[in-house]
Design a protein around this motif. Structure first.
Motif, PDB file in Angstrom:
ATOM      1  N   ASP A 360      -5.236 -10.990  -0.558  1.00 21.33           N
ATOM      2  CA  ASP A 360      -5.179  -9.918   0.439  1.00 21.33           C
ATOM      3  C   ASP A 360      -6.329 -10.132   1.409  1.00 21.33           C
ATOM      4  O   ASP A 360      -7.392 -10.616   0.998  1.00 21.33           O
ATOM      5  N   GLU A 367      -6.449  -2.917   4.142  1.00 22.72           N
ATOM      6  CA  GLU A 367      -5.712  -4.186   3.983  1.00 22.72           C
ATOM      7  C   GLU A 367      -4.940  -4.467   5.275  1.00 22.72           C
ATOM      8  O   GLU A 367      -4.149  -3.656   5.719  1.00 22.72           O
ATOM      9  N   SER A 370      -1.343  -9.615   3.500  1.00 23.54           N
ATOM     10  CA  SER A 370      -1.198 -10.226   2.179  1.00 23.54           C
ATOM     11  C   SER A 370      -0.574 -11.589   2.378  1.00 23.54           C
ATOM     12  O   SER A 370       0.211 -11.790   3.312  1.00 23.54           O
TER      13      SER A 370
HETATM   14 MG    MG Z   1      -0.071  -6.392   0.511  1.00 22.76          MG
END
Ligand code: MG
Ligand code: ATP
Length: 444
Positions: A360, A367, A370
């Motif tokens: 990530d 975030e 990913s």
């Molecule tokens: Mg993710």
């Protein structure tokens, strides 16, 4: 020339070209110009009347002096009305940018009705986000909102530029897919003739099916997730900026993420100075920091977060990491295989391997991406599908694409609105979404 309302929206004088506000320069002192724009503000003083005129490029002060035939009229034009102005450029020490335009004549091209929401530029915006979204096209009149979307345009353009210049091929994967997908629970069902189909939750499978021949692919695509929760960081329709690279592992693509995000931020700093000022955002080119999942959990526990080994990193954890490493893209890699999707490859081919090559990327407290190295070996893929309780029969074409000369490969996905939110410190992802689609909102 007569000043009067012109309901057809005709322009003044076909021989005169429109000047954009940011094209007005000191050297044009004394020149007659034609401006089109919106009434941004009116300042009514006894001997002099000022209008601030706005177009997409900027704001200019217009003035009318006592004795002008329309001196008393112009201050009555409602805010946000569309006007055309004929005037003379004047250098002026008092004017906001050292330059102003003396109104010679004007036309109202379209008078605005009473505004349902105020367009506030300074201080607190008192209107709720929900109400602003109800009137989004009017909300787009505000400099703040315009700035967000001008910057978002620079983000997508510089993303494309970076990867195009680095030899990536832009692809257009389908957005309507059959039942075979990453898992059925988060999909929107649509009727497709006699069959059921779904809106794509990601271009994942298709970019992998292309990369094993095209080697380096990139795309910006809409995705839909039927998640019922309603948070400040999730939408049900969002845009993803994706890449996938052949002959690459997770570290190769993390480096690409770092370089491309640095390039995007550099472009925003260079090209969106005015917008960043309006939003009061000071950007720095971020560094990068690599941490394993285990190191991250240890670090967060040390910082008093309640976490168990094997947990996903919660939002407070993401915020904490960004406090600890300021102006940094934090890459958390070596995640447990168990909490990464079936298409992420195990660290080794050992049957008991528990670690994956997934990662990530965390930036601006959240975030943003990913990614990881993917599975390109058919037997591993089938095993991992079954481990996640998915039926390999539903993935037949996807699995087959790895039977005829598939390379190892890796990639990632950055959420466009999520990235905009992180970069511009927006409190809600909807601020960076033109017409959000969420649990409660399908209009406008
Ligand atoms: Mg993710
Ligand atoms: P999160 O854990 O933050 O909910 P995710 O891990 O489920 O996200 P991914 O499948 O990794 O999401 O999607 C890739 C990227 O797309 C995310 O890193 C994020 O930037 C963005 N993204 C994911 N889900 C959403 C959503 N519902 N709305 C907006 N952006 C999203």
């Amino acid at each position: 020339m007569e000043s009067k309302k012109n309901r057809r929206g005709d322009t003044y004088n076909k021989k005169m070209n429109r000047t954009y506000i940011n094209e007005i320069k000191d050297s044009m002192d004394g020149k007659e110009i034609l401006l089109d724009g919106w009434i941004h503000e009116i300042r009514d003083q006894s001997k002099i009347k000022f209008i601030l005129l706005r177009d997409i490029s900027g704001i200019i002060q217009l003035l009318s002096k006592e004795g002008d035939k329309f001196f008393n009229e112009i201050v009555k034009i409602p805010r946000e009305s569309v006007v055309e102005i004929k005037g003379t450029v004047k250098k002026s020490k008092q004017a906001p940018n050292g330059i102003e335009v003396l109104i010679k004549d004007y036309k109202i091209l379209n008078e605005a009705q009473t505004l349902p929401i105020p367009i506030v530029e300074k201080g607190n915006i008192s209107t709720s986000l929900s109400k602003r979204l109800d009137y989004r096209s009017l909300d787009l009149h505000s400099l703040r909102t315009q700035s967000i979307f001008k910057i978002e345009s620079e983000i997508t353009n510089s993303f494309r530029r970076y990867f195009y210049e680095n030899g990536f091929i832009e692809i257009q994967p389908p957005c309507v897919i059959s039942s075979a997908s990453e898992g059925g629970t988060e999909l929107f069902k649509v009727k497709y003739f006699e069959k059921d189909a779904y809106l794509a939750q990601s271009p994942q499978l298709y970019k992998q099916m292309c990369v094993t021949a095209l080697e380096k692919v990139t795309m910006i695509v809409p995705v839909w997730r039927a998640e019922k929760h309603n948070t400040i960081r999730h939408l049900n329709e969002s845009r993803q900026m994706d890449i996938e690279m052949a002959f690459a592992d997770e570290f190769t693509v993390m480096e690409q993420l770092s370089k491309s995000v640095q390039y995007i931020i550099k472009s925003v700093i260079e090209k969106c100075e005015r917008e960043l000022n309006i939003l009061n955002i000071k950007l720095k080119i971020p560094k990068d920091k690599y941490l394993t999942y285990d190191e991250t959990i240890k670090l967060l526990k040390k910082n008093k977060l309640k976490l168990e080994d094997g947990d996903d990193i919660p939002p407070e954890g993401e915020r904490k990491l960004c406090e600890l490493f300021k102006d940094t893209i934090i890459f958390v890699h070596d995640w447990p295989l168990k909490i990464k999707p079936f298409y992420i490859v195990p660290k080794t081919l050992d049957k008991n391997e528990k670690i994956s090559r997934g990662f990530d990327a965390i930036y601006g407290g959240i975030e943003i991406s990913s990614g990881g190295q993917r599975v390109h070996l058919v037997d591993v893929l089938i095993k991992q599908l079954k481990d996640k309780k998915l039926n390999p029969d539903n993935f037949k074409h996807y699995i087959n694409s790895f039977r005829y000369g598939a390379t190892h490969h890796a990639g990632w996905s950055i959420g466009l609105e999520r990235f905009t939110m992180a970069l511009l410190e927006l409190e809600n992802i909807r601020e960076g979404t033109l017409f959000p689609r969420d649990r409660d909102r399908l209009i406008p």
